[in-house]
Motif scaffolding. Structure first.
Motif, short mmCIF file in Angstrom:
data_model
loop_
_atom_site.label_atom_id
_atom_site.label_comp_id
_atom_site.label_asym_id
_atom_site.label_seq_id
_atom_site.Cartn_x
_atom_site.Cartn_y
_atom_site.Cartn_z
N SER A 54 5.85 -2.40 3.88
CA SER A 54 4.95 -1.24 3.84
C SER A 54 4.59 -0.77 5.24
O SER A 54 4.48 0.42 5.49
CB SER A 54 3.69 -1.58 3.04
N ASP A 70 3.62 2.77 -1.12
CA ASP A 70 2.24 2.65 -0.65
C ASP A 70 2.15 2.86 0.86
O ASP A 70 1.21 3.47 1.37
CB ASP A 70 1.70 1.26 -1.03
N PHE A 74 -0.39 2.86 -6.08
CA PHE A 74 0.84 2.05 -6.12
C PHE A 74 0.59 0.56 -6.29
O PHE A 74 1.42 -0.26 -5.95
CB PHE A 74 1.69 2.33 -4.88
N ARG A 75 -0.58 0.24 -6.80
CA ARG A 75 -0.87 -1.17 -7.01
C ARG A 75 -0.11 -1.71 -8.21
O ARG A 75 0.14 -0.98 -9.17
CB ARG A 75 -2.37 -1.37 -7.26
N ALA A 129 0.05 -3.77 -3.64
CA ALA A 129 1.38 -3.25 -3.97
C ALA A 129 2.38 -4.39 -3.75
O ALA A 129 2.57 -4.83 -2.63
CB ALA A 129 1.71 -2.06 -3.06
N CYS A 133 -2.28 -0.71 3.17
CA CYS A 133 -1.14 -0.56 2.27
C CYS A 133 -0.40 -1.87 2.11
O CYS A 133 -0.65 -2.84 2.83
CB CYS A 133 -0.20 0.55 2.78
N ARG A 160 2.35 6.56 1.39
CA ARG A 160 1.07 7.19 1.01
C ARG A 160 0.03 7.00 2.12
O ARG A 160 -0.62 7.94 2.56
CB ARG A 160 0.55 6.56 -0.29
N ASN A 218 -2.95 -4.37 -0.14
CA ASN A 218 -3.56 -3.39 -1.05
C ASN A 218 -3.07 -3.57 -2.48
O ASN A 218 -3.24 -2.68 -3.31
CB ASN A 218 -3.25 -1.97 -0.53
N GLN A 278 6.89 -0.47 -4.83
CA GLN A 278 5.47 -0.18 -4.65
C GLN A 278 5.08 -0.24 -3.17
O GLN A 278 4.34 0.62 -2.67
CB GLN A 278 4.61 -1.21 -5.41
#
Lengths: 969, 93
Positions: free
Chosen positions: A175, A451, A475-476, A442, A436, A454, A440, A447
């Motif tokens: 991420s 994330d 996106f969790r 994801a 993220c 995002r 977070n 995901q």
């Protein structure tokens, strides 16, 4: 290196370069890129250290420095963290918590005594009887601590850097890499930082055998390497978050103080151990630890493994073990198999037995894992009666994760427990902070990438001033990756929650029973999370245990605060040269060339005296005599020098200084005393009137900036029409003092120096050596004298001209020390030496400088009006008998009256003019007014008698300051 | 707050500023107690405080309304709004 595997696709080691080092006197070798832990494990050294309290055998757990089982020392360094310290040639390491040898630690008996060493015992025991305390203290000091500090250390200086960026992305896993790319693509200046030597994060060890991860990895890494908008700092950790996104990045070369516009936290999660009996035996590892060991270092963690699963990741780990040629004896799942996904199916398909709804009841083995006892598990406890023993030398724990949320907490963001994921997740982020990835919640690769994208988009929009509605939860994952109770009780204990501090489950339960049932209290009483790992592997389980005991939710239980720096930072990264600029006067070169001993005066360097240090007293004496009998010259460029101009200039000075300045005649000066609102003396100097609306103000060296600030503040407060120019640096000044000063000066200047046209306290403008100067008749040292204020660029030339022309008069440069003696003979005070932070003018015998009746207002006037009648002490002069040769009192020595402190000496010196020691002392009333003798206690403890006497000590009527009386022929 | 958004030259580190505390105006009339309160007591309760800050490199004084709870500057105040005339009273000792 008998445990080394064949080359792994992403390994960090460079097999072409091997290095050898010693551990506990035995020779080991590793490859470049190995950590100490991996090199030792590769060489078959499973036992890496002993635990802090019970001296239990320990080996690798996380391979990520989330534990300190592998903590070493060398002759030069302590606290060497094996998991993250690279091998280097010739290192000589020892385990650091060992009595005897690592293999044969004499202190292992302490483990047998653990029953008598309950939690918090050191708070309770050893106090009584009191006389035994020194014995216990000595014993505890010997046993406590990790490692020995070498006193043969040398200072390591590391450079400090300042960095700036739009966005700082912390953590270069899936991420984080995606976030950095998305933000940089949008035009942001991005810094990507990761504590590991390479970017990639868990992609590179947990998903190393996944094909979709492989293509994502390749693309992300390549694009980051090529992107001009991304600066990558590997091998650096963000040690703390400070206000306004100030994040120090600590690396091997030193510290980078990074100021970011915003921060994306992609710090990931830290795997948490399961708690069961003997969960610390060498061979019991975190699943991610074993994956790191294989993927990064190509080291085989064991031969026959059991995997304890509370999540899907455990099955991935089991597959990775098989891939590495390790036999997986069984997978033990805390829950039902049908909850698991495709990795579990693959494990099942390989014919590995899966024991559902089961847990490890205990691990067996003396110095290393030999077997585990598996028993049915109902989600809270084991049915030990149905235990089944499985032989193995490796047990992987994959039961859950804790967020690496230390920086997130520090930023003031709010986190809360999510029951769906059984993990603490961000809830409310502080401005400029983004989170993220697994941190977070994801969890799948898809995901995590989404994330990261995002978070980056939101961060960039926020940087550009847009208000952003965050989609933090979008996106969790929707399933748990942690078990809510991976904790198994055992009547015999040794089921550790905190490996650093040897804290067992029952220790936490007992702490709660004793009333320490708040997370912060429990931490301090039990020391859970207070060891070198700072709770990285212990806090989450500690919270779960306390929540269970108190029957509260995780949110109600709360979490302890991880203060910056959340990770240990070497002192060398922090310590350094102080930035302390020194100001030098234009005459500095002359002073040093002529043997001046320099001293600090505020930010300035000033000559203390001229001469060899050994001849200090004599040099000062000669300088004093030169001024009294002939001619002396002192550099006073350090004085504050301020031009005050404008129609309200007089009014401003009237408010700021006690005496009336608006009535000074043009070409004259007046002593200027500044007090604060409470009437305390803060500064003194002189004010001279240049023209009707123009004044020239001097201030003391150390208070020059503050005086300027006070003047400028009053202008704003009262809305005055005044302009200030601070000329402290652009003008230099010297004081030419002594009976011959006028005679000498008259040959060099066009100013009429005669007593009638240029009297004492007068100020004249003219030229000297062709330069514009301002001459002021001053009397600080008590002789005929002229302060010469001149452009800094001309100062050295004028100084040298005066020195040369003054030769026939025996001119002698004098320093601060001689000036102190000279002014003391005159009874003139030095603000800050003879006064302190509470001294008012009445106490300093300066009632004459406080015109309460004639002046309607000045700063501090009401206070002084009230203080006038309440004076409690007074500055008085004193002397010692002529020929006194006993121990000399010093400044700050106390005056004692009837066994009580009754004052102190503020100044003391031998006066050549009087042939005896004189001084000033601040003495309590009424003693100051009535005493005929004062007793002062000197360094040796002896009492010396002082004789109070009036000041000035020398030339009481000031005759010598008038030219005609003193002038030499 | 470690960066202060200076109304004249933009964001600067607060190490460049001197903090003088709340804007204080001498009481227009005072007895001993009122004066002592002015000299020695300061507002300590959290909330918006009107403060003076001095930017050393430029020699400028500023008046800000700062929320001491959130450490945010809520308003830049015109110095003319907090001007006062020097009082001229005597306090009986």
């Amino acid at each position: 290196m008998k445990y080394r595997l064949d080359p792994q696709p992403l390994e960090w080691i460079d097999r072409s370069e091997s290095m050898s080092f010693d551990f506990e006197g035995q020779r080991f070798s590793g490859f470049k890129g190995d950590s100490l832990t991996s090199a030792l494990l590769a060489g078959g050294q499973k036992l890496l250290g002993r635990s802090f309290k019970y001296h239990r055998p320990r080996s690798a757990l996380s391979l990520a420095n989330h534990d300190v089982n592998a903590l070493f020392q060398s002759a030069e360094a302590t606290n060497i963290r094996g998991d993250v310290t690279p091998v280097s040639e010739g290192l000589k390491l020892r385990a650091c918590n060992v009595n005897g040898t690592l293999a044969n630690d004499k202190d292992t008996y302490i483990g047998l005594l653990s029953r008598f060493l309950p939690v918090g015992f050191y708070y309770k025991a050893f106090h009584k009887p009191k006389k035994f305390f020194p014995f216990w203290e000595r014993l505890i000091r010997e046993k406590a601590g990790l490692g020995e500090i070498s006193t043969q250390w040398s200072a390591i200086r590391q450079p400090k850097q300042y960095g700036f960026c739009d966005l700082l992305v912390i953590g270069a896993g899936a991420s984080g890499m995606q976030a950095a790319l998305t933000a940089a693509d949008a035009g942001a200046d991005v810094v990507l930082v990761d504590e590991n030597p390479q970017i990639g994060g868990s992609l590179d060890y947990q998903l190393v055998n996944e094909s979709d991860a492989a293509s994502a990895r390749r693309q992300l890494k390549q694009r980051i390497a090529e992107h001009p908008g991304i600066r990558v700092f590997t091998g650096h950790y963000a040690c703390g978050w400070y206000t306004d996104h100030y994040v120090p990045l600590v690396g091997p070369e030193g510290i980078i103080k990074m100021r970011a516009g915003g921060v994306i936290m992609a710090t990931g999660v830290m795997e948490q151990p399961a708690v069961f009996r003997n969960n610390d035996l060498p061979g019991v590892m975190l699943a991610s630890g074993a994956q790191r060991l294989i993927a990064r270092y190509a080291v085989k963690p064991g031969q026959r493994a059991v995997v304890l699963c509370g999540n899907d990741e455990g099955y991935r780990a089991a597959l990775d073990m098989i891939e590495a040629g390790i036999e997986v004896a069984a997978v033990v799942d805390l829950e039902w198999l049908d909850k698991r996904g495709h990795w579990a199916e693959q494990v099942k398909a390989k014919g590995i037995p899966v024991l559902e709804q089961s847990a490890i009841y205990e691990a067996k083995g003396k110095d290393a894992l030999k077997a585990v006892v598996v028993a049915p598990f109902d989600g809270r406890s084991c049915d030990s009666g149905q235990g089944k023993t499985i032989r193995c030398d490796l047990l992987l724990m994959s039961v859950g994760w804790a967020p690496a949320a230390q920086l997130l907490y520090q930023s003031g963001s709010k986190l809360g427990y999510d029951k769906k994921l059984q993990q603490i997740l961000p809830r409310e982020l502080s401005p400029g902070i983004h989170a993220c990835g697994r941190l977070n919640g994801a969890f799948t690769l898809e995901q995590r990438l989404a994330d990261g994208e995002r978070a980056a988009k939101e961060a960039v929009a926020q940087l550009r001033g847009k208000t952003v509605e965050t989609e933090l939860t979008r996106f969790r994952d929707d399933r748990a990756h942690s078990h809510d109770w991976p904790i198994i009780g055992h009547p015999k204990g040794k089921n550790f929650v905190d490996y650093d501090e040897d804290l067992q489950l029952k220790d936490l339960i007992n702490a709660a029973k004793e009333g320490f049932d708040n997370i912060e209290l429990m931490k301090r009483f039990s020391t859970n999370g207070m060891g070198p790992s700072q709770g990285k592997h212990a806090n989450m389980n500690g919270i779960r245990v306390l929540a269970e005991i108190t029957r509260k939710t995780i949110d109600e239980t709360g979490s302890t605060t991880a203060r910056p720096m959340f990770h240990p930072v070497p002192v060398s990264a922090l310590a350094g040269r102080r930035f302390r600029p020194e100001r030098l006067t234009p005459m500095q070169a002359w002073h040093t060339a002529n043997g001046a001993k320099m001293m600090e005066a505020g930010r300035w360097l000033r000559p203390e005296f001229y001469g060899a240090p050994a001849q200090r007293e004599q040099a000062i004496l000669q300088e004093v005599q030169a001024v009294r009998s002939g001619l002396g010259i002192i550099d006073v460029s350090t004085l504050g020098k301020i031009e005050v101009m404008g129609p309200d200039a007089g009014r401003l000075l009237d408010v700021v200084y006690t005496m009336k300045m608006s009535t000074i005649k043009q070409g004259m000066t007046r002593y200027a005393l500044m007090v604060d609102d409470s009437g305390v003396i803060v500064d003194d100097g002189i004010v001279g009137r240049v023209t009707d609306d123009r004044f020239y103000v001097s201030a003391t060296t150390s208070h020059a900036d503050a005086a300027f600030r006070t003047l400028s503040l009053k202008i704003q407060e009262l809305g005055l029409n005044v302009r200030l120019v601070n000329r402290t640096g652009s003008l230099a000044a010297l004081n030419l003092a002594g009976p011959a000063s006028r005679k000498l000066l008259s040959t060099l200047t066009d100013v009429d120096l005669s007593e009638e046209s240029f009297p004492y306290l007068g100020m004249r403008e003219g030229t000297l050596c062709g330069y514009p100067v301002r001459l002021i008749r001053v009397g600080f040292v008590g002789e005929l004298g002229y302060e010469i204020h001149m452009p800094a660029t001309a100062a050295l030339e004028i100084w040298e001209t005066l020195i040369k022309a003054g030769k026939p008069y025996g001119i002698r440069p004098f320093g601060v020390e001689a000036q102190r003696v000279l002014r003391l003979e005159k009874g003139h005070i030095i603000v800050g030496q003879d006064t302190d932070g509470l001294t008012n003018p009445f106490e300093a015998n300066m009632a004459w400088a406080v015109p309460l009746k004639s002046k309607p207002w000045f700063t501090g006037k009401p206070s002084l009006a009230l203080l006038q009648a309440r004076c409690q002490r007074r500055l008085i002069g004193f002397r010692l008998p002529k020929g006194y040769n006993g121990e000399l009192p010093k400044e700050c020595h106390l005056i004692i009256e009837n066994g009580e402190m009754a004052g102190r000496i503020t100044s003391i010196a031998y006066s050549p003019a009087l042939g005896r020691v004189i001084g000033l002392a601040m003495v309590d009333l009424p003693l100051a007014e009535s005493a005929s003798a004062l007793e002062v206690r000197v360094d040796s403890g002896a009492m010396v008698t002082l004789e109070p006497c009036p000041t000035p000590f020398y030339d009481a009527d000031g005759a010598r300051q008038t030219a005609d009386l003193t002038e030499v022929a | 707050m470690k960066l202060l958004d200076c109304p004249v030259i933009g964001k600067r580190p607060i190490s460049e500023f001197d903090y003088l505390g709340e804007v204080r105006v001498p009481p227009s009339q005072a007895d001993e107690l009122v004066w002592a309160d002015y000299v020695f007591n300061r507002k300590g309760a959290p909330g918006v405080l009107r403060e003076r800050w001095y930017h050393r490199p430029t020699g400028r004084w500023f008046v800000f309304d700062r929320d001491t709870l959130t450490d945010e500057i809520v308003a830049v105040v015109d110095a003319a709004d907090v001007r006062y005339e020097e009082p001229r009273y005597e306090i009986p000792a």
